[in-house]
Design a protein around this motif. Structure first.
Motif, PDB file in Angstrom:
ATOM      1  N   GLU A  48       0.838  -1.202   0.000  1.00 40.92           N
ATOM      2  CA  GLU A  48       0.000   0.000   0.000  1.00 40.92           C
ATOM      3  C   GLU A  48       0.876   1.256   0.000  1.00 40.92           C
ATOM      4  OE1 GLU A  48      -3.306   0.319  -0.225  1.00 40.92           O
ATOM      5  OE2 GLU A  48      -3.565  -1.849  -0.328  1.00 40.92           O
ATOM      6  N   PRO A  49       1.094   1.860  -1.153  1.00 43.66           N
ATOM      7  CA  PRO A  49       1.994   3.015  -1.222  1.00 43.66           C
ATOM      8  C   PRO A  49       1.495   4.248  -0.457  1.00 43.66           C
ATOM      9  CG  PRO A  49       0.908   2.663  -3.331  1.00 43.66           C
ATOM     10  CD  PRO A  49       0.543   1.503  -2.455  1.00 43.66           C
ATOM     11  N   ASP A  50       0.187   4.397  -0.291  1.00 43.26           N
ATOM     12  CA  ASP A  50      -0.363   5.564   0.417  1.00 43.26           C
ATOM     13  C   ASP A  50      -0.746   5.253   1.855  1.00 43.26           C
ATOM     14  OD1 ASP A  50      -0.085   7.166  -1.805  1.00 43.26           O
ATOM     15  OD2 ASP A  50      -2.072   6.665  -2.569  1.00 43.26           O
ATOM     16  N   LEU A  51      -0.203   4.182   2.392  1.00 44.13           N
ATOM     17  CA  LEU A  51      -0.510   3.788   3.764  1.00 44.13           C
ATOM     18  C   LEU A  51      -0.063   4.877   4.737  1.00 44.13           C
ATOM     19  CD1 LEU A  51      -1.550   1.464   5.588  1.00 44.13           C
ATOM     20  CD2 LEU A  51       0.801   0.621   5.651  1.00 44.13           C
ATOM     21  N   HIS A  52      -0.950   5.269   5.621  1.00 45.71           N
ATOM     22  CA  HIS A  52      -0.656   6.289   6.635  1.00 45.71           C
ATOM     23  C   HIS A  52      -0.343   5.557   7.943  1.00 45.71           C
ATOM     24  CE1 HIS A  52      -0.839  10.330   8.298  1.00 45.71           C
ATOM     25  NE2 HIS A  52      -1.570   9.869   9.280  1.00 45.71           N
ATOM     26  N   LEU A  53       0.903   5.647   8.402  1.00 45.49           N
ATOM     27  CA  LEU A  53       1.342   4.954   9.611  1.00 45.49           C
ATOM     28  C   LEU A  53       1.371   5.922  10.787  1.00 45.49           C
ATOM     29  CD1 LEU A  53       4.280   2.922   8.093  1.00 45.49           C
ATOM     30  CD2 LEU A  53       2.037   2.050   8.761  1.00 45.49           C
ATOM     31  N   ILE A  54       0.786   5.505  11.888  1.00 43.66           N
ATOM     32  CA  ILE A  54       0.753   6.317  13.098  1.00 43.66           C
ATOM     33  C   ILE A  54       1.482   5.549  14.194  1.00 43.66           C
ATOM     34  CG2 ILE A  54      -0.711   7.444  14.804  1.00 43.66           C
ATOM     35  CD1 ILE A  54      -2.919   7.299  12.525  1.00 43.66           C
ATOM     36  N   ASP A  55       2.608   6.083  14.601  1.00 40.71           N
ATOM     37  CA  ASP A  55       3.445   5.480  15.636  1.00 40.71           C
ATOM     38  C   ASP A  55       3.063   6.109  16.970  1.00 40.71           C
ATOM     39  OD1 ASP A  55       5.673   5.162  17.479  1.00 40.71           O
ATOM     40  OD2 ASP A  55       6.840   4.477  15.767  1.00 40.71           O
ATOM     41  N   LEU A  56       2.576   5.311  17.897  1.00 40.91           N
ATOM     42  CA  LEU A  56       2.086   5.804  19.184  1.00 40.91           C
ATOM     43  C   LEU A  56       3.120   5.686  20.305  1.00 40.91           C
ATOM     44  CD1 LEU A  56      -1.501   4.301  18.924  1.00 40.91           C
ATOM     45  CD2 LEU A  56      -0.848   6.682  18.609  1.00 40.91           C
ATOM     46  N   THR A  57       4.376   5.534  19.945  1.00 44.22           N
ATOM     47  CA  THR A  57       5.423   5.414  20.962  1.00 44.22           C
ATOM     48  C   THR A  57       5.857   6.789  21.460  1.00 44.22           C
ATOM     49  OG1 THR A  57       7.180   5.390  19.313  1.00 44.22           O
ATOM     50  CG2 THR A  57       6.289   3.253  19.984  1.00 44.22           C
ATOM     51  N   GLU A  58       6.656   6.787  22.513  1.00 45.54           N
ATOM     52  CA  GLU A  58       7.192   8.026  23.069  1.00 45.54           C
ATOM     53  C   GLU A  58       8.178   8.635  22.066  1.00 45.54           C
ATOM     54  OE1 GLU A  58       7.999   4.966  24.593  1.00 45.54           O
ATOM     55  OE2 GLU A  58       6.133   4.896  25.718  1.00 45.54           O
ATOM     56  N   PRO A  59       8.300   9.971  22.045  1.00 46.04           N
ATOM     57  CA  PRO A  59       9.189  10.626  21.065  1.00 46.04           C
ATOM     58  C   PRO A  59      10.636  10.118  21.094  1.00 46.04           C
ATOM     59  CG  PRO A  59       7.776  12.248  22.081  1.00 46.04           C
ATOM     60  CD  PRO A  59       7.536  10.952  22.815  1.00 46.04           C
ATOM     61  N   ASP A  60      11.196   9.864  22.262  1.00 45.45           N
ATOM     62  CA  ASP A  60      12.575   9.365  22.334  1.00 45.45           C
ATOM     63  C   ASP A  60      12.707   8.000  21.679  1.00 45.45           C
ATOM     64  OD1 ASP A  60      13.449  11.652  23.609  1.00 45.45           O
ATOM     65  OD2 ASP A  60      13.314  10.782  25.618  1.00 45.45           O
ATOM     66  N   TYR A  61      11.730   7.141  21.903  1.00 44.96           N
ATOM     67  CA  TYR A  61      11.745   5.814  21.289  1.00 44.96           C
ATOM     68  C   TYR A  61      11.557   5.935  19.779  1.00 44.96           C
ATOM     69  CZ  TYR A  61      10.936   0.835  20.716  1.00 44.96           C
ATOM     70  OH  TYR A  61      11.040  -0.467  20.329  1.00 44.96           O
ATOM     71  N   VAL A  71       4.129   8.810  11.262  1.00 48.35           N
ATOM     72  CA  VAL A  71       3.906  10.034  12.021  1.00 48.35           C
ATOM     73  C   VAL A  71       3.863   9.652  13.490  1.00 48.35           C
ATOM     74  CG1 VAL A  71       2.239  11.874  12.474  1.00 48.35           C
ATOM     75  CG2 VAL A  71       2.575  11.056  10.141  1.00 48.35           C
ATOM     76  N   ASN A  72       4.568  10.388  14.314  1.00 46.84           N
ATOM     77  CA  ASN A  72       4.602  10.088  15.744  1.00 46.84           C
ATOM     78  C   ASN A  72       3.534  10.889  16.485  1.00 46.84           C
ATOM     79  OD1 ASN A  72       6.619  10.792  18.577  1.00 46.84           O
ATOM     80  ND2 ASN A  72       5.678   8.842  18.150  1.00 46.84           N
ATOM     81  N   ILE A  73       2.614  10.171  17.097  1.00 45.02           N
ATOM     82  CA  ILE A  73       1.633  10.753  18.017  1.00 45.02           C
ATOM     83  C   ILE A  73       1.722   9.905  19.280  1.00 45.02           C
ATOM     84  CG2 ILE A  73      -0.778  11.296  18.470  1.00 45.02           C
ATOM     85  CD1 ILE A  73      -1.255  11.307  15.446  1.00 45.02           C
ATOM     86  N   PRO A  74       2.405  10.380  20.313  1.00 42.90           N
ATOM     87  CA  PRO A  74       2.522   9.586  21.538  1.00 42.90           C
ATOM     88  C   PRO A  74       1.150   9.168  22.057  1.00 42.90           C
ATOM     89  CG  PRO A  74       3.959  11.491  21.631  1.00 42.90           C
ATOM     90  CD  PRO A  74       3.086  11.665  20.416  1.00 42.90           C
TER      91      PRO A  74
END
Length: 137
Positions: A48-61, A71-74
């Motif tokens: 999926e080339p347009d897959l939107h990934l949301i990473d819910l980890t802490e910013p340091d991680y 995209v990082n959203i803690p």
């Protein structure tokens, strides 16, 4: 005789409570049917080339371990960003253990957000060990 009936009544009450809790857990799991296993997740990333990934980890991680383009959203900040999720793109939320992504998905379903194009990774981020701190391709 009456004492024996009281014990039996208590046992039945406990069994009923366990049954009710089990049904509640099943209902919650039924709401979260958009869980992806790791293999499905990897396939989506590759196909999926347009897959939107949301990473819910802490910013340091996130700085050390994330998938390219995510995209990082803690997780603790997720609720305030829920309105920003795109409705027109396939989205996958992930975190280190699967707990934050599952909670974020539950929040969305319980609060009436559209989850038609939304999934979450229901597993540990196994790719971290594979890529040893480098950005996953």
């Amino acid at each position: 005789m009456l004492h024996i009936l009281m014990i039996s009544g208590t046992a039945i009450g406990v069994m009923f409570a366990i049954w009710v809790v089990g049904k509640a857990i099943q209902a919650l799991q039924g709401k979260c049917t958009k869980a992806l296993e790791y293999e499905e997740f990897v396939k989506l990333i590759k196909t999926e080339p347009d897959l939107h990934l949301i990473d819910l980890t802490e910013p340091d991680y996130f700085k050390k371990h994330h998938i390219k383009g995510a995209v990082n959203i803690p997780g603790e900040d997720f609720q305030q960003y829920a309105d920003t999720l795109p409705d027109d793109k396939l989205c996958v939320m992930y975190c280190r253990t699967g707990l934050q992504s599952r909670r974020a998905f539950q929040f969305l379903t319980e609060n009436g957000y559209s989850t038609d194009n939304l999934y979450y990774l229901d597993a540990k981020m196994m790719y971290v060990a594979k890529y040893e701190g480098k950005e996953a391709q």
